[in-house]
Design an enzyme around this catalytic site. Structure first.
Site, PDB file in Angstrom:
ATOM      1  N   LYS A 126      44.416  35.464  47.941  1.00  0.00           N
ATOM      2  CA  LYS A 126      44.784  35.641  46.537  1.00  0.00           C
ATOM      3  C   LYS A 126      46.264  35.382  46.280  1.00  0.00           C
ATOM      4  O   LYS A 126      46.641  34.965  45.194  1.00  0.00           O
ATOM      5  CB  LYS A 126      44.433  37.056  46.065  1.00  0.00           C
ATOM      6  CG  LYS A 126      42.970  37.260  45.784  1.00  0.00           C
ATOM      7  CD  LYS A 126      42.800  38.522  44.960  1.00  0.00           C
ATOM      8  CE  LYS A 126      41.336  38.798  44.647  1.00  0.00           C
ATOM      9  NZ  LYS A 126      41.180  40.078  43.940  1.00  0.00           N
ATOM     10  N   LYS A 219      30.099  30.310  47.526  1.00  0.00           N
ATOM     11  CA  LYS A 219      29.516  31.407  46.771  1.00  0.00           C
ATOM     12  C   LYS A 219      29.555  31.111  45.272  1.00  0.00           C
ATOM     13  O   LYS A 219      30.533  30.539  44.792  1.00  0.00           O
ATOM     14  CB  LYS A 219      30.364  32.657  47.056  1.00  0.00           C
ATOM     15  CG  LYS A 219      29.584  33.937  47.147  1.00  0.00           C
ATOM     16  CD  LYS A 219      30.465  35.057  47.669  1.00  0.00           C
ATOM     17  CE  LYS A 219      31.058  35.849  46.545  1.00  0.00           C
ATOM     18  NZ  LYS A 219      31.560  37.165  46.927  1.00  0.00           N
ATOM     19  N   LYS A 222      32.826  33.531  39.593  1.00  0.00           N
ATOM     20  CA  LYS A 222      33.319  33.456  38.214  1.00  0.00           C
ATOM     21  C   LYS A 222      34.613  32.663  38.134  1.00  0.00           C
ATOM     22  O   LYS A 222      35.013  32.245  37.060  1.00  0.00           O
ATOM     23  CB  LYS A 222      33.469  34.852  37.602  1.00  0.00           C
ATOM     24  CG  LYS A 222      34.247  35.850  38.413  1.00  0.00           C
ATOM     25  CD  LYS A 222      34.063  37.267  37.821  1.00  0.00           C
ATOM     26  CE  LYS A 222      34.579  38.320  38.769  1.00  0.00           C
ATOM     27  NZ  LYS A 222      34.126  39.669  38.440  1.00  0.00           N
TER      28      LYS A 222
END
Ligand code: TRP
Length: 360
Positions: A126, A219, A222
């Site tokens: 991140k 995966k 969003k």
């Protein structure tokens, strides 16, 4: 993690079982969240005490649009309820409404070691290339996650594979707290060592996840820039059908056995989605569509998906059309969560030895 002793710290925790999980109020929810998390959460409430938390404190570790934060929190709460979580059975509340999360996170910041947290791969992902510019909150995000779970002495945590490392950290923090503060206050098994509940989809292929419709090795997410890669819970029937029609397949034929899906991630994903939505084993899906082409299979899958998601998205819209009622439901759950966490926090303050603190 660091020293083997952390794992050997056997836990004779005697308290009751409790399930805790958290979902961030960022972005909108998709089919992967629904099948991989929400639907399973709703099942757990029947035989476990459950708390489902919308982790808005975690959300602010990254830049957020603050004007949208409250609505996104309601959006997740509505999705939980629409997926069948009954607020009379399980808690659905916002993390920021229960102060124990932030308070215990501070104490745990003083228990967790830099080396443990530095090893967390999600922080590396991140924070990207510019980790120096990441917030300190993003670094200590998994410590807050440990506090979420342990403020309620939760014993089981339904999460995806990607959260296994964070859960291990939670266990290490719990074990170290128990060890360091166990004497002389006498609390060697104060915190449970929380276990992950990682289930495959609906008992099918172990660890199976819902993958992107555009790339069966990624995966469904969003944050994927391609909206065609996912089915959002708010997509209408036409959109769902269009996305499934355009979903990536391969040049082979419809497989006949589950083993034959090996190495064919796109096909395995579509079959897995069908199976999870219809609540049947993968093999039954294959039996039904033997000898079929991908076209008709996709048409059937789109029908199943539209049918399964319609009641969920209808209910979600109903909840979202009455935000006051939603807020009342969340406030009641937050009250109940505070009642559980407050005695735990009173004991924690006492065990640490703060002035004026009393055991509950
Ligand atoms: N980090 C989790 C995720 O990204 C969300 C989360 C926060 C969580 N606190 C939690 C999950 C506590 C389980 C338990 O999915």
């Amino acid at each position: 993690m660091t020293d083997a002793a952390d794992h050997q710290a056997s836990n004779d925790y005697q308290g009751p079982d409790r399930v805790f999980s958290g979902v961030q109020p960022t972005g909108s929810l998709h089919l992967g969240n629904y099948l991989g998390a929400l639907k399973k959460f709703a099942r757990l409430q029947h035989d476990h005490d459950c708390l489902f938390c919308i982790v808005d404190l975690h959300a602010i570790t990254m830049p957020v649009d603050r004007a949208k934060l409250a609505d996104q929190t309601r959006h997740i709460a509505a999705a939980f309820l629409a997926a069948g979580v009954d607020p009379n059975k399980a808690g659905v509340y916002a993390q920021s409404a229960v102060p124990a999360h932030a308070e215990l996170a501070w104490y745990f910041n003083c228990v967790a070691r830099m080396g443990w947290v530095q090893r967390m791969t999600q922080f590396k992902d991140k924070s990207g290339k510019n980790a120096e510019a990441a917030s300190v909150g993003l670094f200590t995000y998994p410590v807050l996650q440990a506090a979420d779970i342990l403020a309620f002495k939760a014993t089981h945590v339904p999460v995806g594979e990607d959260q296994k490392q964070h859960l291990e950290l939670s266990r290490d923090i719990a074990a170290k707290f128990n060890r360091d503060f166990g004497e002389p206050a006498g609390a060697p098994n104060f915190f449970p060592l929380p276990e992950p509940l990682i289930q495959g989809l609906n008992g099918n292929r172990a660890g199976a996840r819902i993958m992107s419709l555009r790339d069966g090795t990624k995966k469904m997410s969003k944050s994927d820039p391609s909206d065609a890669s996912r089915i959002n819970l708010t997509d209408d029937a036409d959109m769902i059908a269009r996305k499934i029609r355009k979903a990536k397949t391969d040049t082979g034929e419809m497989p006949v056995t589950v083993e034959a899906m090996e190495g064919r991630p796109e096909i395995a994903n579509l079959v897995g989605i069908y199976a999870a939505l219809a609540d049947i084993p993968d093999q039954v899906v294959l039996d039904r569509h033997q000898g079929s082409q991908f076209g008709p299979f996709k048409t059937a899958l789109a029908e199943v998906a539209v049918e399964a998601l319609r009641p969920v998205s209808d209910l979600m819209r109903r909840y979202l059309s009455d935000p006051d009622e939603l807020d009342r439901i969340m406030a009641r759950s937050a009250d109940a969560a505070r009642e559980i966490s407050e005695p735990v926090m009173a004991d924690v303050r006492h065990i640490i030895g703060f002035h004026g603190s009393r055991a509950s």
